[in-house]
Scaffold this motif. Sequence first.
Motif, PDB file in Angstrom:
ATOM      1  N   GLY A 191     -73.286  31.967 101.698  1.00  0.00           N
ATOM      2  CA  GLY A 191     -74.127  31.223 102.634  1.00  0.00           C
ATOM      3  C   GLY A 191     -75.555  31.736 102.700  1.00  0.00           C
ATOM      4  N   LEU A 192     -76.062  32.260 101.585  1.00  0.00           N
ATOM      5  CA  LEU A 192     -77.408  32.841 101.562  1.00  0.00           C
ATOM      6  C   LEU A 192     -78.471  31.870 101.059  1.00  0.00           C
ATOM      7  N   VAL A 193     -78.071  30.677 100.663  1.00  0.00           N
ATOM      8  CA  VAL A 193     -79.028  29.689 100.166  1.00  0.00           C
ATOM      9  C   VAL A 193     -79.629  28.953 101.361  1.00  0.00           C
ATOM     10  N   PRO A 194     -80.954  28.832 101.421  1.00  0.00           N
ATOM     11  CA  PRO A 194     -81.563  28.078 102.530  1.00  0.00           C
ATOM     12  C   PRO A 194     -81.000  26.657 102.584  1.00  0.00           C
ATOM     13  N   GLU A 195     -80.774  26.163 103.795  1.00  0.00           N
ATOM     14  CA  GLU A 195     -80.161  24.842 103.986  1.00  0.00           C
ATOM     15  C   GLU A 195     -80.857  23.750 103.188  1.00  0.00           C
ATOM     16  N   ASP A 196     -82.181  23.773 103.159  1.00  0.00           N
ATOM     17  CA  ASP A 196     -82.913  22.707 102.471  1.00  0.00           C
ATOM     18  C   ASP A 196     -82.791  22.793 100.952  1.00  0.00           C
ATOM     19  N   LYS A 197     -82.265  23.884 100.432  1.00  0.00           N
ATOM     20  CA  LYS A 197     -82.084  24.062  98.979  1.00  0.00           C
ATOM     21  C   LYS A 197     -80.619  23.956  98.556  1.00  0.00           C
ATOM     22  N   GLU A 198     -79.686  23.990  99.515  1.00  0.00           N
ATOM     23  CA  GLU A 198     -78.266  24.053  99.188  1.00  0.00           C
ATOM     24  C   GLU A 198     -77.805  22.890  98.309  1.00  0.00           C
ATOM     25  N   GLY A 199     -78.192  21.672  98.640  1.00  0.00           N
ATOM     26  CA  GLY A 199     -77.783  20.503  97.854  1.00  0.00           C
ATOM     27  C   GLY A 199     -78.203  20.614  96.397  1.00  0.00           C
ATOM     28  N   ASP A 200     -79.431  21.069  96.167  1.00  0.00           N
ATOM     29  CA  ASP A 200     -79.917  21.223  94.783  1.00  0.00           C
ATOM     30  C   ASP A 200     -79.154  22.317  94.038  1.00  0.00           C
ATOM     31  N   ILE A 201     -78.861  23.412  94.732  1.00  0.00           N
ATOM     32  CA  ILE A 201     -78.144  24.516  94.104  1.00  0.00           C
ATOM     33  C   ILE A 201     -76.708  24.091  93.788  1.00  0.00           C
ATOM     34  N   VAL A 202     -76.073  23.365  94.694  1.00  0.00           N
ATOM     35  CA  VAL A 202     -74.709  22.870  94.445  1.00  0.00           C
ATOM     36  C   VAL A 202     -74.716  21.930  93.245  1.00  0.00           C
ATOM     37  N   LYS A 203     -75.710  21.061  93.177  1.00  0.00           N
ATOM     38  CA  LYS A 203     -75.818  20.126  92.047  1.00  0.00           C
ATOM     39  C   LYS A 203     -75.990  20.900  90.731  1.00  0.00           C
ATOM     40  N   ALA A 204     -76.826  21.930  90.739  1.00  0.00           N
ATOM     41  CA  ALA A 204     -77.039  22.745  89.533  1.00  0.00           C
ATOM     42  C   ALA A 204     -75.772  23.519  89.158  1.00  0.00           C
ATOM     43  N   PHE A 205     -75.056  24.003  90.160  1.00  0.00           N
ATOM     44  CA  PHE A 205     -73.803  24.724  89.923  1.00  0.00           C
ATOM     45  C   PHE A 205     -72.783  23.798  89.257  1.00  0.00           C
ATOM     46  N   ARG A 206     -72.630  22.593  89.799  1.00  0.00           N
ATOM     47  CA  ARG A 206     -71.692  21.636  89.203  1.00  0.00           C
ATOM     48  C   ARG A 206     -72.143  21.247  87.790  1.00  0.00           C
ATOM     49  N   TYR A 207     -73.429  21.042  87.608  1.00  0.00           N
ATOM     50  CA  TYR A 207     -73.957  20.709  86.282  1.00  0.00           C
ATOM     51  C   TYR A 207     -73.593  21.796  85.273  1.00  0.00           C
ATOM     52  N   THR A 208     -73.771  23.049  85.680  1.00  0.00           N
ATOM     53  CA  THR A 208     -73.477  24.170  84.782  1.00  0.00           C
ATOM     54  C   THR A 208     -71.989  24.206  84.432  1.00  0.00           C
ATOM     55  N   LEU A 209     -71.122  24.030  85.428  1.00  0.00           N
ATOM     56  CA  LEU A 209     -69.680  24.007  85.157  1.00  0.00           C
ATOM     57  C   LEU A 209     -69.326  22.841  84.238  1.00  0.00           C
ATOM     58  N   ASP A 210     -69.881  21.657  84.511  1.00  0.00           N
ATOM     59  CA  ASP A 210     -69.633  20.480  83.663  1.00  0.00           C
ATOM     60  C   ASP A 210     -70.117  20.732  82.231  1.00  0.00           C
ATOM     61  N   ARG A 211     -71.307  21.267  82.103  1.00  0.00           N
ATOM     62  CA  ARG A 211     -71.900  21.510  80.787  1.00  0.00           C
ATOM     63  C   ARG A 211     -71.071  22.500  79.973  1.00  0.00           C
ATOM     64  N   ASP A 212     -70.648  23.591  80.629  1.00  0.00           N
ATOM     65  CA  ASP A 212     -69.904  24.632  79.925  1.00  0.00           C
ATOM     66  C   ASP A 212     -68.438  24.267  79.735  1.00  0.00           C
ATOM     67  N   GLY A 213     -67.915  23.390  80.583  1.00  0.00           N
ATOM     68  CA  GLY A 213     -66.532  22.945  80.463  1.00  0.00           C
ATOM     69  C   GLY A 213     -65.498  24.012  80.751  1.00  0.00           C
ATOM     70  N   SER A 214     -65.892  25.055  81.480  1.00  0.00           N
ATOM     71  CA  SER A 214     -64.954  26.127  81.804  1.00  0.00           C
ATOM     72  C   SER A 214     -65.606  27.094  82.780  1.00  0.00           C
ATOM     73  N   PHE A 215     -64.813  28.077  83.192  1.00  0.00           N
ATOM     74  CA  PHE A 215     -65.338  29.173  84.003  1.00  0.00           C
ATOM     75  C   PHE A 215     -65.847  30.240  83.056  1.00  0.00           C
ATOM     76  N   LEU A 216     -67.093  30.160  82.675  1.00  0.00           N
ATOM     77  CA  LEU A 216     -67.659  31.164  81.777  1.00  0.00           C
ATOM     78  C   LEU A 216     -68.314  32.240  82.625  1.00  0.00           C
ATOM     79  N   CYS A 217     -67.484  33.188  83.042  1.00  0.00           N
ATOM     80  CA  CYS A 217     -67.971  34.304  83.840  1.00  0.00           C
ATOM     81  C   CYS A 217     -67.025  35.473  83.609  1.00  0.00           C
ATOM     82  N   GLY A 218     -67.397  36.607  84.091  1.00  0.00           N
ATOM     83  CA  GLY A 218     -66.530  37.766  83.982  1.00  0.00           C
ATOM     84  C   GLY A 218     -65.511  37.774  85.104  1.00  0.00           C
TER      85      GLY A 218
END
Length: 183
Positions: free
Chosen positions: A6-33
């Motif tokens: 919950g550290l993302v400013p409220e006015d930026k949360e929607g954009d960050i969520v959209k970018a997060f989903r885009y990254t997951l969609d693009r990579d097609g997996s959980f590419l993390c450690g």
Amino acid sequence: MPLFWGLVPEDKEGDIVKAFRYTLDRDGSFLCGEVGLPYVIQTARKFGMNDLICRYILKEEHPSYYAFVLDGETTLGEYWEKNPRSHCHDMMGHIVEWYYNGIAGIIPEKPGFSEVTIRPYLLETMHEFTCTYQSASGELRVSVCATDQEIFVDIQCAEGISCTVDTENLGTEKKITVKEEGM
């Protein structure tokens, strides 16, 4: 991690969520450690991406939990690959938490589970499940059964647990019948 905590400013949360989903969609997996994996899974759940979690855990090739099953593994590997170095590595087991709070939708609202929200999710390939969870405040049981026309949700909470049911994750195409009872 900023989304999770919950550290993302409220006015930026929607954009960050959209970018997060885009990254997951693009990579097609959980590419993390393995250290970041619980945060990725829980952030995806928190922001309504259970569909992606399902798709990624059920892929037939790595990285995927189902790929471990197809490889004949009975425990989790250390790496998302065929024949990982360690064949019993519980740090990849974060998906179990999602079974409880993502599929059964048992989400504590107060410490000790004295107040919970039940927000079940039914995978496209699943028609029925029952989940029982022994919380610090007592037992919770969530059962969901889908027919062609209707989805039945049966919630049982131990005495002393305040429970709110949210069926938003079940969609609206079918009639939803909810039955709540104490134990």
